[in-house]
Design an enzyme around this catalytic site. Structure first.
Site, PDB file in Angstrom:
ATOM      1  N   ASP A 183       4.462  -0.005   0.236  1.00  0.00           N
ATOM      2  CA  ASP A 183       4.993  -1.355   0.103  1.00  0.00           C
ATOM      3  C   ASP A 183       4.402  -2.039  -1.135  1.00  0.00           C
ATOM      4  O   ASP A 183       3.201  -2.298  -1.190  1.00  0.00           O
ATOM      5  CB  ASP A 183       4.644  -2.157   1.366  1.00  0.00           C
ATOM      6  CG  ASP A 183       5.343  -3.509   1.426  1.00  0.00           C
ATOM      7  OD1 ASP A 183       6.019  -3.866   0.444  1.00  0.00           O
ATOM      8  OD2 ASP A 183       5.203  -4.190   2.459  1.00  0.00           O
ATOM      9  N   HIS A 185       5.343  -5.010  -1.969  1.00  0.00           N
ATOM     10  CA  HIS A 185       5.182  -6.377  -1.442  1.00  0.00           C
ATOM     11  C   HIS A 185       5.557  -7.458  -2.448  1.00  0.00           C
ATOM     12  O   HIS A 185       5.110  -8.601  -2.335  1.00  0.00           O
ATOM     13  CB  HIS A 185       3.743  -6.572  -0.960  1.00  0.00           C
ATOM     14  CG  HIS A 185       3.621  -7.437   0.250  1.00  0.00           C
ATOM     15  ND1 HIS A 185       3.168  -8.738   0.207  1.00  0.00           N
ATOM     16  CD2 HIS A 185       3.899  -7.180   1.559  1.00  0.00           C
ATOM     17  CE1 HIS A 185       3.156  -9.256   1.425  1.00  0.00           C
ATOM     18  NE2 HIS A 185       3.601  -8.328   2.268  1.00  0.00           N
ATOM     19  N   GLU A 209       8.880   0.101  -1.052  1.00  0.00           N
ATOM     20  CA  GLU A 209       9.425  -1.134  -0.502  1.00  0.00           C
ATOM     21  C   GLU A 209       9.183  -2.333  -1.414  1.00  0.00           C
ATOM     22  O   GLU A 209       8.090  -2.493  -1.959  1.00  0.00           O
ATOM     23  CB  GLU A 209       8.787  -1.385   0.869  1.00  0.00           C
ATOM     24  CG  GLU A 209       9.264  -2.660   1.534  1.00  0.00           C
ATOM     25  CD  GLU A 209       8.724  -2.805   2.933  1.00  0.00           C
ATOM     26  OE1 GLU A 209       8.589  -3.953   3.391  1.00  0.00           O
ATOM     27  OE2 GLU A 209       8.434  -1.782   3.589  1.00  0.00           O
ATOM     28  N   GLU A 235      13.523  -7.675   3.344  1.00  0.00           N
ATOM     29  CA  GLU A 235      12.899  -8.560   4.322  1.00  0.00           C
ATOM     30  C   GLU A 235      13.044 -10.026   3.949  1.00  0.00           C
ATOM     31  O   GLU A 235      12.922 -10.904   4.806  1.00  0.00           O
ATOM     32  CB  GLU A 235      11.422  -8.216   4.490  1.00  0.00           C
ATOM     33  CG  GLU A 235      10.544  -8.517   3.288  1.00  0.00           C
ATOM     34  CD  GLU A 235       9.121  -8.033   3.477  1.00  0.00           C
ATOM     35  OE1 GLU A 235       8.232  -8.878   3.683  1.00  0.00           O
ATOM     36  OE2 GLU A 235       8.911  -6.809   3.430  1.00  0.00           O
ATOM     37  N   ASP A 257      15.396  -8.471   8.334  1.00  0.00           N
ATOM     38  CA  ASP A 257      14.520  -8.871   9.431  1.00  0.00           C
ATOM     39  C   ASP A 257      15.367  -9.605  10.458  1.00  0.00           C
ATOM     40  O   ASP A 257      16.013 -10.600  10.137  1.00  0.00           O
ATOM     41  CB  ASP A 257      13.411  -9.779   8.890  1.00  0.00           C
ATOM     42  CG  ASP A 257      12.344 -10.088   9.927  1.00  0.00           C
ATOM     43  OD1 ASP A 257      12.709 -10.531  11.040  1.00  0.00           O
ATOM     44  OD2 ASP A 257      11.158  -9.917   9.626  1.00  0.00           O
ATOM     45  N   HIS A 284      12.800  -4.781   8.977  1.00  0.00           N
ATOM     46  CA  HIS A 284      11.462  -5.337   8.817  1.00  0.00           C
ATOM     47  C   HIS A 284      11.056  -5.999  10.128  1.00  0.00           C
ATOM     48  O   HIS A 284      11.834  -6.741  10.717  1.00  0.00           O
ATOM     49  CB  HIS A 284      11.510  -6.374   7.687  1.00  0.00           C
ATOM     50  CG  HIS A 284      10.242  -7.088   7.416  1.00  0.00           C
ATOM     51  ND1 HIS A 284      10.011  -8.387   7.817  1.00  0.00           N
ATOM     52  CD2 HIS A 284       9.122  -6.704   6.751  1.00  0.00           C
ATOM     53  CE1 HIS A 284       8.818  -8.778   7.415  1.00  0.00           C
ATOM     54  NE2 HIS A 284       8.257  -7.777   6.765  1.00  0.00           N
TER      55      HIS A 284
END
Length: 381
Positions: A183, A185, A209, A235, A257, A284
């Site tokens: 990830d 992020h 990700e 997400e 999500d 997510h």
């Protein structure tokens, strides 16, 4: 059957639950968590309740249309999260009213179990191996880790080598038959991501990700075309319309999500749209039991479903755990790295209402950490 009460509960560690009660006694639960902003979402749920009270809870699609389109100003994480929690609760009511799990209402199950993965850190290189071993002992066969902690806009040699070393450590523990997703992020610039991705290719991550922040989604195609590693994102995207450009850009895994992207109703449609682009769904979900159950219900009925994130034991969970709010923990137990098909009515789990009401009185206020670069400017968390 009519809706007679809509309640919200702000519970540790950072979740917002929605409870919808009907005049027949059927109660539905959902999760409207928006990490760091759940108090604001709570207000939005109360506003939506104005049009829900005394209405038929089984008109799920009509409620979704009204909540997302009747306001002149639409969309965004706050309103979408409020809609998501309400939508989940309405599906829970429908399943309980008819005595079937939600996935049966979505067309029936296409799989008997769903593979799940756990989070193992990655900010600190010393924690990776130990955390992976803990997840393997818990029965999982896949994990996800952060590529780094705070990352420079163009990483130093040490920062870049640190990313590779941590993922290599993970691969060493996992071997050839288990998976590690990495990830980014949103902490990396596109240029930095393009430098790191080729170095990770020999380690064959499951996916990379959120390689860029969502407002730079128009750049994600450059990375997808430049690496053999599957690219994932989603997400912080809240609708089919927001997913379409990244699907067209060539991502391999879509990660909506269910507590942010319009609930079961919209994520089901995002999954269908993703299927057109040969993209897999991996929702997510570093959230609570209701969000997880909603994800699983979609997953059991979705052909292009890849794997499910879950937050049992995640470091964010301080003050409460996922299973603390459910009466029967059995449905969410891991079996050979999977969760077996939920067979109970509605979302398939039973919420401990007393525990939720007690927890709501603690008045938690979770906030995202504030990071800064060495020069004092804001750094992506």
């Amino acid at each position: 059957m009519r809706i007679v009460k809509v309640e919200t509960f702000l519970v540790p560690p950072r979740w917002l639950f929605v409870r919808i009660e009907t005049d027949t006694g059927v109660v539905g639960w959902g999760e409207a968590t928006c990490e760091g902003h759940s108090e604001t979402v709570r207000t939005a749920v109360a506003q939506f309740a104005e049009v829900l009270l005394q209405s038929d809870p089984l008109r799920i699609e009509d409620h979704w249309q009204v909540m997302t389109k009747a306001g002149f100003y639409r969309g965004g994480p706050i309103l979408a999260s409020a809609v998501s929690g309400i939508d989940q609760a309405l599906w829970d009511i429908a399943g309980k009213h008819l005595g079937v799990p939600v996935h049966q209402l979505l067309g029936g199950h296409v799989r008997d179990r769903i593979r799940v993965y756990g989070w193992v850190g990655g900010d600190d290189p010393n924690e990776v191996k130990d955390h992976i071993l803990e997840q393997l002992e818990a029965g999982l066969t896949a994990v996800k880790m952060n590529a780094s902690g705070k990352m420079g806009r163009l990483g130093t040699v040490a920062e870049i080598d640190g990313v590779v070393a941590r993922v290599a450590a993970a691969r060493e523990v996992l071997g050839e038959h288990r998976d590690v997703a990495v990830d980014f992020h949103g902490r990396f610039t596109l240029a930095n991501t393009r430098r790191v991705a080729p170095l990770l290719e020999p380690l064959r991550p499951f996916f990379l990700e959120e390689p860029v922040v969502p407002e730079n989604s128009h750049l994600i195609g450059e990375l997808a075309r430049s690496t053999s590693i599957p690219v994932s994102t989603g997400e912080r995207l809240y609708s089919r319309q927001e997913f379409l450009p990244v699907l067209q850009a060539g991502i391999a895994v879509a990660q909506p999500d269910l507590s942010h992207a319009g609930g079961i109703s919209e994520v089901r449609r995002i999954a269908s749209l993703a299927e057109v682009f040969d993209v897999q769904l991996a929702p997510h979900c570093p959230l609570g039991p209701l969000a997880l159950a909603a994800c699983l219900q979609v997953g059991f009925a979705t052909p292009n479903f890849l794997i499910q994130e879950q937050s049992i034991g995640i470091h964010y969970n301080q003050g409460a755990e996922v299973l603390d709010y459910v009466l029967d923990k059995t449905p969410l137990q891991f079996v050979d790295g999977h969760i077996e098909r939920l067979t109970g009515p509605g979302l398939g789990i039973e919420i401990d209402e007393n525990a939720v009401r007690v927890a709501d009185k603690l008045e938690h206020q979770w906030r995202s950490p504030l990071w800064r670069h060495a020069d004092g400017s804001h750094a992506e968390w």
